[in-house]
Design an enzyme around this catalytic site. Structure first.
Site, PDB file in Angstrom:
ATOM      1  N   LEU A 157       0.726  -1.036   0.026  1.00 11.50           N
ATOM      2  CA  LEU A 157       0.040   0.126  -0.013  1.00 11.50           C
ATOM      3  C   LEU A 157       0.779   1.134   0.011  1.00 11.50           C
ATOM      4  O   LEU A 157       2.101   1.187   0.680  1.00 11.50           O
ATOM      5  CB  LEU A 157      -0.876   0.036   1.425  1.00 11.50           C
ATOM      6  CG  LEU A 157      -1.845  -1.136   1.419  1.00 11.50           C
ATOM      7  CD1 LEU A 157      -2.643  -0.875   2.828  1.00 11.50           C
ATOM      8  CD2 LEU A 157      -2.902  -1.169   0.183  1.00 11.50           C
ATOM      9  N   ASP A 158       0.474   2.156  -0.637  1.00  9.97           N
ATOM     10  CA  ASP A 158       1.253   3.433  -0.559  1.00  9.97           C
ATOM     11  C   ASP A 158       1.316   4.064   0.827  1.00  9.97           C
ATOM     12  O   ASP A 158       0.727   3.755   1.704  1.00  9.97           O
ATOM     13  CB  ASP A 158       0.460   4.754  -1.359  1.00  9.97           C
ATOM     14  CG  ASP A 158       0.541   4.252  -2.896  1.00  9.97           C
ATOM     15  OD1 ASP A 158       1.192   3.526  -3.347  1.00  9.97           O
ATOM     16  OD2 ASP A 158      -0.532   5.017  -3.440  1.00  9.97           O
ATOM     17  N   LYS A 159       2.457   4.762   1.229  1.00 14.07           N
ATOM     18  CA  LYS A 159       2.597   5.021   2.396  1.00 14.07           C
ATOM     19  C   LYS A 159       1.592   5.771   3.175  1.00 14.07           C
ATOM     20  O   LYS A 159       1.235   5.585   4.222  1.00 14.07           O
ATOM     21  CB  LYS A 159       3.864   6.360   2.340  1.00 14.07           C
ATOM     22  CG  LYS A 159       4.150   7.111   3.642  1.00 14.07           C
ATOM     23  CD  LYS A 159       5.046   8.133   3.690  1.00 14.07           C
ATOM     24  CE  LYS A 159       5.430   8.920   5.048  1.00 14.07           C
ATOM     25  NZ  LYS A 159       6.364   9.997   5.020  1.00 14.07           N
TER      26      LYS A 159
ATOM     27  N   THR B  93      -1.722   5.381   2.395  1.00 14.65           N
ATOM     28  CA  THR B  93      -3.009   4.844   2.351  1.00 14.65           C
ATOM     29  C   THR B  93      -2.994   3.822   3.669  1.00 14.65           C
ATOM     30  O   THR B  93      -1.947   3.092   3.839  1.00 14.65           O
ATOM     31  CB  THR B  93      -3.010   3.762   1.151  1.00 14.65           C
ATOM     32  OG1 THR B  93      -3.044   4.700  -0.069  1.00 14.65           O
ATOM     33  CG2 THR B  93      -4.082   2.967   0.975  1.00 14.65           C
TER      34      THR B  93
ATOM     35  N   ARG C 180      -5.815   6.223  -7.375  1.00 16.86           N
ATOM     36  CA  ARG C 180      -5.651   7.730  -7.321  1.00 16.86           C
ATOM     37  C   ARG C 180      -5.490   8.214  -8.831  1.00 16.86           C
ATOM     38  O   ARG C 180      -6.165   9.299  -8.961  1.00 16.86           O
ATOM     39  CB  ARG C 180      -4.232   8.022  -6.506  1.00 16.86           C
ATOM     40  CG  ARG C 180      -4.183   7.596  -5.004  1.00 16.86           C
ATOM     41  CD  ARG C 180      -2.866   7.337  -4.557  1.00 16.86           C
ATOM     42  NE  ARG C 180      -2.285   8.791  -4.463  1.00 16.86           N
ATOM     43  CZ  ARG C 180      -1.026   8.969  -4.378  1.00 16.86           C
ATOM     44  NH1 ARG C 180      -0.064   7.743  -4.127  1.00 16.86           N
ATOM     45  NH2 ARG C 180      -0.784  10.232  -4.170  1.00 16.86           N
TER      46      ARG C 180
END
Length: 338
Positions: free
Chosen positions: A162-164, A166, A267
């Protein structure tokens, strides 16, 4: 025998983690002398011959950190051409990269755990893998602190990311057999992931919408991804299903179902249809309603257990700041119906 289904719903925990410092590392100063056999060679190649117990990658890291001097001058480029007769020294010490795969105290919110895998609820702000600027304090470091078996696995058993900024659910393998099976399941798209997104602008049109648009590096800004024309720019197919859950003049709450796993996929696709995520500055979102990070939460994860063959379903309500933003905009939603 018919597969059974195991469903877990969880509420996010609020955990404060104290920082900690590494003990000062010892440094070995090793003298260097460039002989005729290395005249005209790259510095990193010469070092690899003179210090064969270390990898060339590690030695390149030391050069970039200013740990090598030749003729009383610091050399910062591994490709520097050395000359016969050059003298100097190398300071052998741990680099950030060499120390990245180490255990750190864990504050992870573990939703489910058995001998084969675990599921965690990742908080926003936690980086998944060590990388430049984040060589420690990552999810991987905490997994190593949580489970000694993680040292035997590539990336400590992490099979997706997961993105930082998120938050939400991630599955992690605890054995190599299960790691390989989960990687294959994700590639075959049998691991189902659904997200909650809080986005700008009132939703208009059909409540359900599918975006099937390839994603690649933004040709105008290499730091971002973008929907691209594959005839003109490199990229990969990407498909996301969107379903409106709640609507308001300021914005909308949307359920997002991934069918592919491209970088920043939700996104990018949301921004491409005029609904950038709240606080997602990279893709046109503004900080508002109290949100300081992109309003994206991995709320549901479903997979078949690679060993027991039991169908596992995990659900997790969004964190406190996300929920507060929904209240601010009057976006009520019954999580039991997610």
């Amino acid at each position: 025998m018919k597969n059974s289904t195991f469903i877990i719903s969880v509420t996010p925990q609020v955990i404060d983690a104290d920082g900690f410092d590494d003990a000062a590392a010892e440094v070995e100063i090793r003298p260097l002398f460039i002989g005729e056999e290395h005249h005209g060679c790259r510095l990193d190649r010469a070092l690899a011959t003179m210090a064969p117990e270390f990898s060339r990658s590690y030695l390149q890291q030391l050069v970039a950190l200013g740990a090598v001097t030749l003729n009383e001058q610091t050399v910062l480029k591994p490709a520097h051409k050395v000359k016969a007769g050059d003298r100097g020294a190398i300071a052998l010490r741990p680099t950030p990269q060499s120390q990245a795969f180490k255990a750190e105290p864990s504050t992870l919110d573990v939703v489910y755990q058995d001998d084969d895998l675990l599921v965690i609820n990742k908080p926003a702000g936690l980086v998944v893998h060590p990388a430049p600027g984040n060589w420690n304090g990552t999810l991987m470091n905490q997994l190593l602190g949580l489970d000694v078996k993680a040292f035997d696995l590539p990336r400590a058993g992490i099979v997706h990311r997961l993105d930082k900024d998120t938050s939400g659910l991630m599955v992690v393998a605890r054995t190599r057999r299960v790691m390989d099976a989960l990687v294959q399941a994700i590639a075959e798209r049998s691991v189902k992931r659904q997200y909650l997104a809080l986005a700008h602008a009132q939703w208009r049109g059909a409540a359900q919408r599918q975006v099937d648009a390839p994603i690649g590096r933004d040709p105008k800004n290499r730091l971002r991804m973008a929907v691209v024309d594959l005839a003109l720019h490199p990229g990969k197919p990407a498909r996301t299903d969107f379903e409106l859950l709640a609507n308001a003049p300021a914005g909308c709450l949307v359920k997002c179902t991934l069918h592919t796993g491209r970088t920043h996929q939700i996104r990018v696709h949301m921004a491409s249809i005029g609904h950038p995520l709240v606080a997602d500055a990279l893709y046109g979102g503004a900080r508002t309603a109290g949100m300081q990070h992109q309003a994206l939460h991995a709320a549901r994860l479903a997979l078949m257990h690679p060993v027991t063959r039991q169908q596992l379903v995990f659900e997790c309500a969004p964190p406190a700041d996300f929920s507060a933003a929904l209240d601010t905009w009057g976006l009520g939603y019954n999580w039991a119906s997610f």
